[in-house]
Scaffold this motif. Sequence first.
Motif, PDB file in Angstrom:
ATOM      1  N   THR A 256       0.792  -1.229   0.000  1.00 38.78           N
ATOM      2  CA  THR A 256       0.000   0.000   0.000  1.00 38.78           C
ATOM      3  C   THR A 256       0.828   1.285   0.000  1.00 38.78           C
ATOM      4  O   THR A 256       0.294   2.348   0.264  1.00 38.78           O
TER       5      THR A 256
ATOM      6  N   SER B 140       3.225  -1.701   5.950  1.00 42.71           N
ATOM      7  CA  SER B 140       2.024  -1.025   6.422  1.00 42.71           C
ATOM      8  C   SER B 140       1.041  -2.046   6.974  1.00 42.71           C
ATOM      9  O   SER B 140       1.045  -3.215   6.562  1.00 42.71           O
TER      10      SER B 140
ATOM     11  N   HIS C 289      -5.197  -1.826   5.157  1.00 43.11           N
ATOM     12  CA  HIS C 289      -6.163  -0.731   5.236  1.00 43.11           C
ATOM     13  C   HIS C 289      -7.459  -1.233   5.873  1.00 43.11           C
ATOM     14  O   HIS C 289      -7.949  -2.306   5.550  1.00 43.11           O
ATOM     15  N   ASP C 290      -7.996  -0.431   6.792  1.00 43.27           N
ATOM     16  CA  ASP C 290      -9.212  -0.806   7.515  1.00 43.27           C
ATOM     17  C   ASP C 290     -10.050   0.451   7.715  1.00 43.27           C
ATOM     18  O   ASP C 290      -9.655   1.359   8.459  1.00 43.27           O
ATOM     19  N   ASP C 291     -11.205   0.503   7.041  1.00 44.39           N
ATOM     20  CA  ASP C 291     -12.070   1.674   7.173  1.00 44.39           C
ATOM     21  C   ASP C 291     -12.529   1.909   8.606  1.00 44.39           C
ATOM     22  O   ASP C 291     -12.933   3.027   8.955  1.00 44.39           O
TER      23      ASP C 291
ATOM     24  N   ASP D 158      -8.404   9.671  10.355  1.00 43.77           N
ATOM     25  CA  ASP D 158      -8.198   8.402   9.651  1.00 43.77           C
ATOM     26  C   ASP D 158      -6.787   7.902   9.928  1.00 43.77           C
ATOM     27  O   ASP D 158      -5.816   8.380   9.332  1.00 43.77           O
TER      28      ASP D 158
ATOM     29  N   ASN E  12      -5.449   5.291   9.041  1.00 41.25           N
ATOM     30  CA  ASN E  12      -4.821   4.686   7.864  1.00 41.25           C
ATOM     31  C   ASN E  12      -3.823   5.631   7.212  1.00 41.25           C
ATOM     32  O   ASN E  12      -2.963   5.193   6.438  1.00 41.25           O
ATOM     33  N   ASN E  13      -3.930   6.925   7.521  1.00 36.70           N
ATOM     34  CA  ASN E  13      -3.015   7.921   6.952  1.00 36.70           C
ATOM     35  C   ASN E  13      -1.748   8.104   7.773  1.00 36.70           C
ATOM     36  O   ASN E  13      -0.897   8.934   7.415  1.00 36.70           O
TER      37      ASN E  13
ATOM     38  N   TYR F 199       1.920   7.773   9.002  1.00 40.76           N
ATOM     39  CA  TYR F 199       3.106   7.429   8.217  1.00 40.76           C
ATOM     40  C   TYR F 199       4.374   7.623   9.042  1.00 40.76           C
ATOM     41  O   TYR F 199       4.385   8.328  10.059  1.00 40.76           O
TER      42      TYR F 199
ATOM     43  N   ALA G 216      -3.018   0.503  11.909  1.00 44.53           N
ATOM     44  CA  ALA G 216      -3.378   1.218  10.691  1.00 44.53           C
ATOM     45  C   ALA G 216      -2.207   2.085  10.273  1.00 44.53           C
ATOM     46  O   ALA G 216      -1.449   2.569  11.111  1.00 44.53           O
ATOM     47  N   GLY G 217      -2.057   2.281   8.962  1.00 51.48           N
ATOM     48  CA  GLY G 217      -1.004   3.137   8.438  1.00 51.48           C
ATOM     49  C   GLY G 217       0.335   2.430   8.312  1.00 51.48           C
ATOM     50  O   GLY G 217       0.457   1.222   8.522  1.00 51.48           O
TER      51      GLY G 217
END
Length: 250
Positions: free
Chosen positions: A10, A116, A119-121, A210, A212-213, A215, A242-243
């Motif tokens: 990802t 990473s 991804h998980d909403d 979020d 997932n962002n 970094y 996440a991320g």
Amino acid sequence: MTLPTSTPETVTDARWEAVSSEHGVAALRYTHWLDAEARAYDGAPGLWRAVDDRVVGTGLRAQAPDAPLDEVVLAPGEHLDVGRLRLKAISREGAPALRVFDPETPGRTGLRGILSFPHDDGWALPGVFRPAPEGQINVIRSVDGYEREEPAVGTIALEVGGTPVELTVTGDPASGLSAVIADATSNVDAYRFRFLEIDPPAADGAVTVDFNNAYLPPCAFSDHYVCPLPPAGNRLGVRVEAGERATVLD
């Protein structure tokens, strides 16, 4: 030399280019804090000194025949390429430093990817932005122990893993916020802290955080960055899976 290739987890092409390119994040070999005395520094041709908040180099042709100038003055953010090296000036509260980006530094040549979490909403969580009171000051501590003060922006109240938290954020509510976070994966399954970009809140303060962002900060790729550490309220007791989480090295 064969350039490192990213793992297929990802990481976007733009992110990988920013990290692994010839003068990307992972190419930083040295950060030298300068004073008024001209002297030689590891990895940098010529002699270097600080003049006000500028970085001044002399004797560059003698040290590097392909250098375009005998003397160069670099303002913060400016750079000079000498051969394959990139010499860049930075300033921290008026204290100038010279950064040496070297494509052959092991942190870049040994980099093979960025791991990473999937991804998980479910990690896009609702929150409420609360502006800081006028005049409030936050103390920002960096990985090298340096502390600076800056006007507080505010916090975001939300629940993470069923636990109420208030994330201290920086940036501009009109254009976007950011946070430095740590969690229960830090130093276990992930780097010790991460950066997180957050979209601007709505007029009523509603905002989506979020994770997932999240970094990796620059100092995950080189020990010569001076990244800010997460404040106490941003050190979460739950696992945030996440991320981005870790680099892959030879």
